[in-house]
Write a protein that holds these residues in place. Structure first.
Motif, short mmCIF file in Angstrom:
data_model
loop_
_atom_site.label_atom_id
_atom_site.label_comp_id
_atom_site.label_asym_id
_atom_site.label_seq_id
_atom_site.Cartn_x
_atom_site.Cartn_y
_atom_site.Cartn_z
N GLY A 178 0.78 -1.23 0.00
CA GLY A 178 0.00 0.00 0.00
C GLY A 178 0.81 1.27 0.00
O GLY A 178 0.24 2.38 0.04
N ALA A 179 2.15 1.19 -0.08
CA ALA A 179 2.99 2.39 -0.01
C ALA A 179 2.92 3.19 -1.31
O ALA A 179 2.76 2.65 -2.39
CB ALA A 179 4.44 1.99 0.28
N ASN A 217 0.03 -0.47 -8.79
CA ASN A 217 0.02 0.44 -9.93
C ASN A 217 1.43 0.50 -10.49
O ASN A 217 2.32 1.11 -9.92
CB ASN A 217 -0.43 1.84 -9.49
N LEU A 218 1.63 -0.17 -11.63
CA LEU A 218 2.94 -0.23 -12.29
C LEU A 218 2.90 0.49 -13.63
O LEU A 218 3.70 0.21 -14.51
CB LEU A 218 3.37 -1.68 -12.48
N SER A 219 1.99 1.43 -13.78
CA SER A 219 1.86 2.13 -15.06
C SER A 219 3.11 2.97 -15.33
O SER A 219 3.69 3.57 -14.42
CB SER A 219 0.62 3.02 -15.05
N LYS A 220 3.53 2.97 -16.59
CA LYS A 220 4.70 3.73 -17.05
C LYS A 220 5.96 3.36 -16.27
O LYS A 220 6.86 4.19 -16.10
CB LYS A 220 4.43 5.23 -16.95
N GLU A 267 -0.91 -3.53 -3.78
CA GLU A 267 -1.63 -2.26 -3.75
C GLU A 267 -0.71 -1.04 -3.68
O GLU A 267 -1.15 0.08 -3.43
CB GLU A 267 -2.62 -2.24 -2.58
N ALA A 268 0.60 -1.23 -3.88
CA ALA A 268 1.53 -0.11 -3.83
C ALA A 268 1.43 0.72 -5.11
O ALA A 268 1.15 0.20 -6.19
CB ALA A 268 2.96 -0.61 -3.66
#
Length: 455
Positions: free
Chosen positions: A29-30, A71-74, A49-50
């Motif tokens: 979550g960080a 979230n690993l976008s870009k 959830e980071a």
């Protein structure tokens, strides 16, 4: 460095966390946007959830890391090791995964339906064995990617670039769609073998790849009880393997051992073919061949005057079939020694269709050979460790030693987990797959555990 220290330093404005040992760290979550984890060891890290958008994971170790809902976008993930990582529900949109190692990721169990890969650059990524069934891939770059044994049932490839990809034994069906796919050429075998088109000076015309490869979308399943008579199979399959009206050939897609020793042979067929008729024709030919072989054995009749080309084809087919069911090298040596009999009138000769010198052992005898010659687990591990120590590449050797250490630790656990054992073996295999002695040793060890790597 622990999680608290890292978060404090990040909050103070620091972004460079390269080349650190953060194995098993909990950062669930960080918010770590634009963090630099280049070449950092994050094996088994908890990153659920980071927010890792625009982060740098180039050359990072993320094997068995939990990245679900992250979230690993870009994000930069070039050359990253994501072996056996959990990417379920992760957002990978517009990420770069050039040469990333993705084999054995846990989405094999959960599916890629909730993973956003749109616009990702997967240049030379290793996706072998993954299940992308039902996924809609939009503008994904799969140039020179390894798609061997990928499950792509009902997958929609839209604007995807497949130029130079390896599609050995990948599985598609009539619901797999190729819309506006870019593909200049493809490889049907690993290590850039069996190029299509054959001529290296020519490429597919626009839309030609889809026209050719969307035809092979169905399978004919043949279940063999109590083993296979390989001579009879070769005869019947060759009779069946004739060109149909579409201009495509029948070909073997997979051979699997199922429960109670039965063997399932799956034959890939063009869409719309009368599979019922093909199956009936095969069994008629198979039973006919068995009858003729048995009759000639009993009567000691003269050999059938077969053409050399047909005999050579039978030898090659048998070798390929045995390799696909993972039989031992001793069996392979036996098959390779098969040759045509030079004298058709020798007494007590072994007579049958497409006679060949030597003898193919019965499955019971084969099983006995495998049982008697298979080394024990400690011996296999010792041999594997010795071969790893002999590697000249220091980085690869150290990484392999780490995984082997993890394997030893898991074996000694009171209740070793099959999932962890298999994930670690897959990681080792991916590291050593280009070194024959390592790949063979890891495969033998996996089979000794009863955990075949690619079943």
């Amino acid at each position: 460095m622990d999680a608290d220290e890292l978060l404090q330093r990040y909050a103070a404005g620091e972004r460079n966390f390269q080349r650190l040992n953060l194995r098993g760290i909990n950062l669930r979550g960080a918010d770590l946007r634009k963090i630099n984890f280049g070449r950092t060891d994050l094996t088994e890290a908890d990153l659920r959830e980071a927010n890792l958008s625009q982060a740098n994971f180039n050359f990072a170790k993320l094997s068995r890391a939990n990245l679900s809902k992250a979230n690993l976008s870009k994000t930069q993930l070039s050359d990253a090791s994501l072996i056996a990582a959990n990417l379920s529900e992760a957002n990978l949109s517009e990420s770069y995964l050039n040469k990333a190692k993705l084999c054995g990721v846990s989405v094999l169990r959960n599916g890629w339906m909730t993973v956003n890969l749109n616009g990702c650059n997967l240049y030379k990524a290793d996706l072998s064995g993954t299940d992308i069934s039902g996924l809609r891939l939009i503008n994904v770059q799969l140039i020179e990617a390894n798609l061997a044994e990928v499950q792509a049932l009902a997958t929609k490839f839209e604007g995807v670039n497949l130029t130079g990809a390896c599609i050995e034994d990948w599985h598609t069906n009539s619901k797999t769609k190729f819309n506006n796919v870019i593909c200049e050429y493809i490889y049907l075998k690993y290590d850039q073998q069996e190029r299509r088109p054959h001529n290296p000076e020519t490429n597919f015309a626009p839309g030609e790849f889809a026209q050719r490869f969307q035809k092979l979308t169905e399978t004919l399943d043949l279940l063999f009880r109590d083993g296979i008579d390989w001579q009879a199979f070769a005869y019947s399959f060759r009779s069946l393997r004739v060109e149909d009206d579409t201009g495509e050939f029948l070909e073997i897609q997979s051979i699997q051992k199922v429960e109670e020793g039965d063997i399932l042979v799956r034959i890939r067929t063009p869409a719309g073919i009368d599979k019922g008729k093909k199956e009936k024709d095969f069994w008629q030919g198979y039973e006919f061949a068995q009858t003729v072989i048995e009759h000639e054995r009993q009567s000691n009749a003269k050999l059938i005057n077969s053409q050399k080309e047909q005999i050579t084809w039978c030898q090659t087919t048998i070798n390929q079939l045995i390799n696909q069911v993972s039989l031992s090298q001793s069996l392979q040596t036996t098959v390779n020694n098969i040759s045509m009999r030079d004298n058709y009138n020798q007494p007590n000769s072994n007579i049958g269709i497409n006679r060949m010198r030597g003898e193919i052992h019965s499955e019971a005898k084969i099983a006995a050979i495998l049982h008697e010659t298979q080394p024990k687990i400690p011996q296999l591990i010792a041999s594997l460790e010795e071969n790893i120590q002999a590697l000249s590449n220091l980085e690869i050797r150290n990484e392999a030693i780490e995984y082997l250490s993890d394997l030893k630790t898991e074996i000694k656990a009171p209740e070793p987990k099959n999932s962890r054992l298999k994930a670690t073996l897959l990681a080792l295999w991916n590291i050593g797959k280009d070194v024959t002695v390592l790949a063979n040793g890891i495969t033998a060890l996996a089979e000794r555990f009863g955990l075949p790597l690619f079943s």
